[in-house]
Design a protein around this motif. Structure first.
Motif, PDB file in Angstrom:
ATOM      1  N   MET A  59      40.330  67.048  10.266  1.00 22.10           N
ATOM      2  CA  MET A  59      41.296  66.790  11.543  1.00 22.10           C
ATOM      3  C   MET A  59      42.756  67.250  11.523  1.00 22.10           C
ATOM      4  O   MET A  59      43.570  66.587  10.327  1.00 22.10           O
ATOM      5  CB  MET A  59      41.328  65.376  12.306  1.00 22.10           C
ATOM      6  CG  MET A  59      42.022  65.199  13.302  1.00 22.10           C
ATOM      7  SD  MET A  59      41.887  63.544  13.994  1.00 22.10           S
ATOM      8  CE  MET A  59      42.696  62.467  12.788  1.00 22.10           C
ATOM      9  N   TRP A  90      49.081  68.242   5.500  1.00 20.60           N
ATOM     10  CA  TRP A  90      48.177  66.755   4.790  1.00 20.60           C
ATOM     11  C   TRP A  90      47.000  66.958   5.601  1.00 20.60           C
ATOM     12  O   TRP A  90      46.575  65.971   6.107  1.00 20.60           O
ATOM     13  CB  TRP A  90      49.090  65.554   5.373  1.00 20.60           C
ATOM     14  CG  TRP A  90      50.370  65.367   4.513  1.00 20.60           C
ATOM     15  CD1 TRP A  90      51.566  65.123   5.373  1.00 20.60           C
ATOM     16  CD2 TRP A  90      50.458  65.164   3.246  1.00 20.60           C
ATOM     17  NE1 TRP A  90      52.746  65.073   4.396  1.00 20.60           N
ATOM     18  CE2 TRP A  90      51.893  64.962   2.953  1.00 20.60           C
ATOM     19  CE3 TRP A  90      49.809  65.086   2.078  1.00 20.60           C
ATOM     20  CZ2 TRP A  90      52.408  64.834   1.838  1.00 20.60           C
ATOM     21  CZ3 TRP A  90      50.417  64.922   1.030  1.00 20.60           C
ATOM     22  CH2 TRP A  90      51.760  64.773   0.633  1.00 20.60           C
ATOM     23  N   THR A  98      48.999  66.149  11.933  1.00 18.48           N
ATOM     24  CA  THR A  98      50.237  66.143  11.491  1.00 18.48           C
ATOM     25  C   THR A  98      51.034  67.633  10.960  1.00 18.48           C
ATOM     26  O   THR A  98      50.223  68.591  10.637  1.00 18.48           O
ATOM     27  CB  THR A  98      50.299  65.417   9.991  1.00 18.48           C
ATOM     28  OG1 THR A  98      49.571  64.047  10.170  1.00 18.48           O
ATOM     29  CG2 THR A  98      51.493  64.897   9.339  1.00 18.48           C
ATOM     30  N   SER A 151      43.276  67.032   5.542  1.00 21.26           N
ATOM     31  CA  SER A 151      42.347  66.879   4.315  1.00 21.26           C
ATOM     32  C   SER A 151      40.742  67.281   4.353  1.00 21.26           C
ATOM     33  O   SER A 151      40.438  67.621   5.412  1.00 21.26           O
ATOM     34  CB  SER A 151      42.229  65.260   4.446  1.00 21.26           C
ATOM     35  OG  SER A 151      43.261  64.636   4.207  1.00 21.26           O
ATOM     36  N   GLY A 167      56.141  65.105  11.843  1.00 22.98           N
ATOM     37  CA  GLY A 167      55.752  63.777  11.205  1.00 22.98           C
ATOM     38  C   GLY A 167      54.982  62.891  12.269  1.00 22.98           C
ATOM     39  O   GLY A 167      54.351  63.514  13.097  1.00 22.98           O
ATOM     40  N   THR A 168      55.365  61.800  12.319  1.00 24.64           N
ATOM     41  CA  THR A 168      54.578  60.752  13.214  1.00 24.64           C
ATOM     42  C   THR A 168      54.783  61.072  14.612  1.00 24.64           C
ATOM     43  O   THR A 168      54.176  60.737  15.617  1.00 24.64           O
ATOM     44  CB  THR A 168      55.149  59.244  12.778  1.00 24.64           C
ATOM     45  OG1 THR A 168      55.174  59.217  11.562  1.00 24.64           O
ATOM     46  CG2 THR A 168      53.978  58.215  13.361  1.00 24.64           C
TER      47      THR A 168
HETATM   48  C1  LIG Z   1      46.660  61.893   1.229  1.00 23.49           C
HETATM   49  C2  LIG Z   1      46.935  62.291   2.713  1.00 23.49           C
HETATM   50  C3  LIG Z   1      45.966  62.463   3.581  1.00 23.49           C
HETATM   51  C4  LIG Z   1      46.289  62.854   5.020  1.00 23.49           C
HETATM   52  N1  LIG Z   1      45.258  63.516   5.757  1.00 23.49           N
HETATM   53  C5  LIG Z   1      45.707  63.824   6.949  1.00 23.49           C
HETATM   54  C6  LIG Z   1      44.719  64.461   7.983  1.00 23.49           C
HETATM   55  O1  LIG Z   1      43.507  64.815   7.309  1.00 23.49           O
HETATM   56  N2  LIG Z   1      44.934  64.906   9.049  1.00 23.49           N
HETATM   57  C7  LIG Z   1      46.246  64.592   9.699  1.00 23.49           C
HETATM   58  O2  LIG Z   1      46.560  65.097  10.611  1.00 23.49           O
HETATM   59  N3  LIG Z   1      47.358  63.936   8.886  1.00 23.49           N
HETATM   60  C8  LIG Z   1      46.856  63.551   7.744  1.00 23.49           C
HETATM   61  N4  LIG Z   1      47.693  62.756   6.885  1.00 23.49           N
HETATM   62  C9  LIG Z   1      49.214  62.459   7.249  1.00 23.49           C
HETATM   63  C10 LIG Z   1      49.701  61.213   7.818  1.00 23.49           C
HETATM   64  O3  LIG Z   1      48.701  60.739   8.772  1.00 23.49           O
HETATM   65  C11 LIG Z   1      50.978  60.880   7.761  1.00 23.49           C
HETATM   66  O4  LIG Z   1      51.358  61.185   6.395  1.00 23.49           O
HETATM   67  C12 LIG Z   1      51.299  59.632   8.281  1.00 23.49           C
HETATM   68  O5  LIG Z   1      51.077  59.610   9.555  1.00 23.49           O
HETATM   69  C13 LIG Z   1      52.926  59.672   8.103  1.00 23.49           C
HETATM   70  O6  LIG Z   1      53.453  60.717   8.674  1.00 23.49           O
HETATM   71  P1  LIG Z   1      54.646  61.495   7.933  1.00 23.49           P
HETATM   72  O7  LIG Z   1      54.033  61.677   6.491  1.00 23.49           O
HETATM   73  O8  LIG Z   1      55.325  62.865   8.818  1.00 23.49           O
HETATM   74  O9  LIG Z   1      55.945  60.413   7.865  1.00 23.49           O
HETATM   75  P2  LIG Z   1      57.030  60.243   8.751  1.00 23.49           P
HETATM   76  O10 LIG Z   1      56.823  60.408  10.094  1.00 23.49           O
HETATM   77  O11 LIG Z   1      58.211  61.307   8.083  1.00 23.49           O
HETATM   78  O12 LIG Z   1      57.594  58.910   8.336  1.00 23.49           O
HETATM   79  C14 LIG Z   1      58.097  58.554   7.041  1.00 23.49           C
HETATM   80  C15 LIG Z   1      58.069  56.973   6.977  1.00 23.49           C
HETATM   81  O13 LIG Z   1      59.325  56.472   7.746  1.00 23.49           O
HETATM   82  C16 LIG Z   1      58.898  55.430   8.555  1.00 23.49           C
HETATM   83  N5  LIG Z   1      59.384  55.703   9.916  1.00 23.49           N
HETATM   84  C17 LIG Z   1      59.199  56.772  10.652  1.00 23.49           C
HETATM   85  N6  LIG Z   1      59.620  56.734  11.908  1.00 23.49           N
HETATM   86  C18 LIG Z   1      59.911  55.188  11.970  1.00 23.49           C
HETATM   87  C19 LIG Z   1      60.261  54.573  13.191  1.00 23.49           C
HETATM   88  N7  LIG Z   1      60.521  55.073  14.587  1.00 23.49           N
HETATM   89  N8  LIG Z   1      60.706  53.202  13.233  1.00 23.49           N
HETATM   90  C20 LIG Z   1      60.279  52.647  11.686  1.00 23.49           C
HETATM   91  N9  LIG Z   1      59.959  53.217  10.604  1.00 23.49           N
HETATM   92  C21 LIG Z   1      59.763  54.829  10.994  1.00 23.49           C
HETATM   93  C22 LIG Z   1      57.616  54.987   8.249  1.00 23.49           C
HETATM   94  O14 LIG Z   1      57.652  53.813   7.052  1.00 23.49           O
HETATM   95  C23 LIG Z   1      57.029  56.228   7.582  1.00 23.49           C
HETATM   96  O15 LIG Z   1      55.961  55.867   6.377  1.00 23.49           O
HETATM   97  C24 LIG Z   1      47.511  62.564   5.234  1.00 23.49           C
HETATM   98  C25 LIG Z   1      48.442  62.082   4.608  1.00 23.49           C
HETATM   99  C26 LIG Z   1      48.275  62.096   3.237  1.00 23.49           C
HETATM  100  C27 LIG Z   1      49.352  61.223   2.607  1.00 23.49           C
END
Ligand SMILES: Cc1cc2nc3c(=O)[nH]c(=O)nc-3n(C[C@H](O)[C@H](O)[C@H](O)COP(=O)(O)OP(=O)(O)OC[C@H]3O[C@@H](n4cnc5c(N)ncnc54)[C@H](O)[C@@H]3O)c2cc1C
Length: 383
Positions: free
Chosen positions: A118, A151, A121, A153, A126-127
């Motif tokens: 899927m 990311w 990201t 997978s 990011g989120t």
């Molecule tokens: C091994 C692995 C497999 C994955 N597989 C998939 C996949 O198959 N498909 C897919 O689409 N994604 C996948 N992901 C992505 C995963 O869903 C994201 O890493 C996760 O949602 C966090 O997004 P980010 O890494 O962009 O962190 P960011 O959005 O950059 O956030 C970093 C940190 O900041 C903090 N933060 C951010 N915004 C706020 C806020 N407003 N308030 C408070 N705290 C905040 C949180 O603690 C967060 O952990 C995978 C990630 C990993 C590591």
């Protein structure tokens, strides 16, 4: 404690018994994929649990699927290698057309195709998913995709991927959650023809990648559901994903508790088992209590999802509680194994790394707190 779905548990446990800790340890050390294990799950029909019987699956619900995932983790394995098919399935089942189901579900049920990936990201957003920059533009009978994901997978172990892309620019929609669509991407056609894959080595043995799209063409009929409603559909899938991962964390948590409880009864230091000390007992007991409490919320999330009722709050809360509890259990397990917790042959350090992921992915703990604050408690929006 009586556990739900004893027959499914027995079946999955019997299969997992053929893949002892040594197998998973070797795959981890080699940074490989548990191909034989996933094949066995597929051949036994477990990976087609959610596919309706008319398409060759067993027509079970998320509750049963969650038991399959839980038991894999409780056996010392890692369902992260194959859980994608379970949560992606809901997206296709609930929002796919009759033709799409007819075309894709039977070969998935037969184990000829895998729907394990899927793509949501992105590196620069990011989120903050509604800001995704990957676009899909309709050109005749095709959608043309440009952008980047990170990311993503199991691409190397999947034939199909659910992709979220913006189909109407953010500036032209009334609500930021509008104007995104989901597509079924046939990876066999896409890789090397508009889609490039770059693996990301990472802490867990979790096959995950950067994806680059440069004029990737997708047939028009691979749009799932209505154009512009993709974010809504993806949220449904994310609720299933969070609930399944809660179940996996519960499986992890029970594995850690069982291992550490056995170890502290046996390990004698200062002339008595270390488990006789309350300083050792209490963190283990606390983690056990938290796992069992998380389990109750997991069942509530499963019940609501299977009844097609709103379950966002319960799915998020189940994932939050279970990921926290499994992490507490992992900490207790590594702590009370002393130095041996760090030795690969005990499997604690591997499972410790695996379960740690779930504080961050598929959604971080902070974002769940933010969801509950805003959507459950009605507190002011912070972003
Ligand atoms: C091994 C692995 C497999 C994955 N597989 C998939 C996949 O198959 N498909 C897919 O689409 N994604 C996948 N992901 C992505 C995963 O869903 C994201 O890493 C996760 O949602 C966090 O997004 P980010 O890494 O962009 O962190 P960011 O959005 O950059 O956030 C970093 C940190 O900041 C903090 N933060 C951010 N915004 C706020 C806020 N407003 N308030 C408070 N705290 C905040 C949180 O603690 C967060 O952990 C995978 C990630 C990993 C590591």
């Amino acid at each position: 404690m009586t556990e739900k779905f004893p027959d499914i548990r027995d079946g999955v446990r019997a299969l997992c018994a053929g893949f002892p800790p040594e197998y998973h340890r070797k795959v981890d050390a080699e940074r490989g994929y548990p191909e034989a294990f996933v094949d066995a799950l597929t051949q036994a029909g477990w990976m087609a649990a959610l596919i309706p019987q008319e398409f060759g699956g067993s027509g079970l619900g998320l509750s049963e699927a969650s038991v399959i995932m839980e038991e894999i983790n409780a056996s010392g394995g890692n369902a992260g290698a194959c859980h994608g098919q379970m949560y992606n399935m809901g997206t296709l089942l609930r929002h796919g057309s009759a033709q799409q189901k007819q075309r894709w579900l039977p070969p998935i049920a037969r184990g000829e195709l895998r729907l394990q990936s899927m793509g949501v990201t992105e590196p620069s957003t990011g989120t903050d998913t509604t800001k995704i920059k990957t676009t899909a533009v309709k050109r005749g009978e095709r959608w043309v995709v440009n952008g980047q994901k990170v990311w993503i997978s199991r691409i190397q172990h999947s034939d199909l991927m659910i992709l979220l892309a913006r189909t109407t620019p953010l500036a032209e929609v009334k609500k930021k959650s509008e104007g995104m669509s989901i597509f079924l991407v046939d990876l066999r056609d896409a890789i090397g023809h508009g889609m490039t894959v770059r693996p990301i080595p990472n802490m867990v043995n979790h096959e995950t990648n950067e994806l680059f799209f440069e004029n990737l063409e997708i047939p028009a009929e691979n749009l799932i559901g209505d154009e512009g409603l993709g974010f809504k559909y993806i949220l449904d899938g994310l609720n299933a994903e969070r609930t399944l991962i809660a179940a996996e964390c519960i499986g992890d948590g029970r594995w850690f508790i069982e291992k550490v409880s056995a170890y502290v009864k046996d390990r004698v230091v200062f002339g008595r088992p270390i488990g006789q000390n309350q300083g050792v007992q209490f963190p283990i007991a606390e983690a056990h209590i938290e796992i069992e409490a998380a389990n109750l919320m997991r069942w509530e999330a499963c019940r609501l999802y299977d009844a097609h009722e709103p379950c966002g709050a319960q799915a998020n809360m189940a994932k939050y509680l279970a990921a926290k509890a499994s992490w507490e259990a992992a900490n207790a397990a590594i702590q009370f194994h002393g130095g041996f917790g760090f030795a690969c042959e005990y499997d604690i350090e591997r499972k410790f790394r695996e379960t740690r992921l779930y504080q961050v992915a598929p959604i971080s703990t902070n974002l769940i707190l933010s969801y509950v604050a805003e959507h459950v408690l009605g507190l002011p929006r912070s972003f």
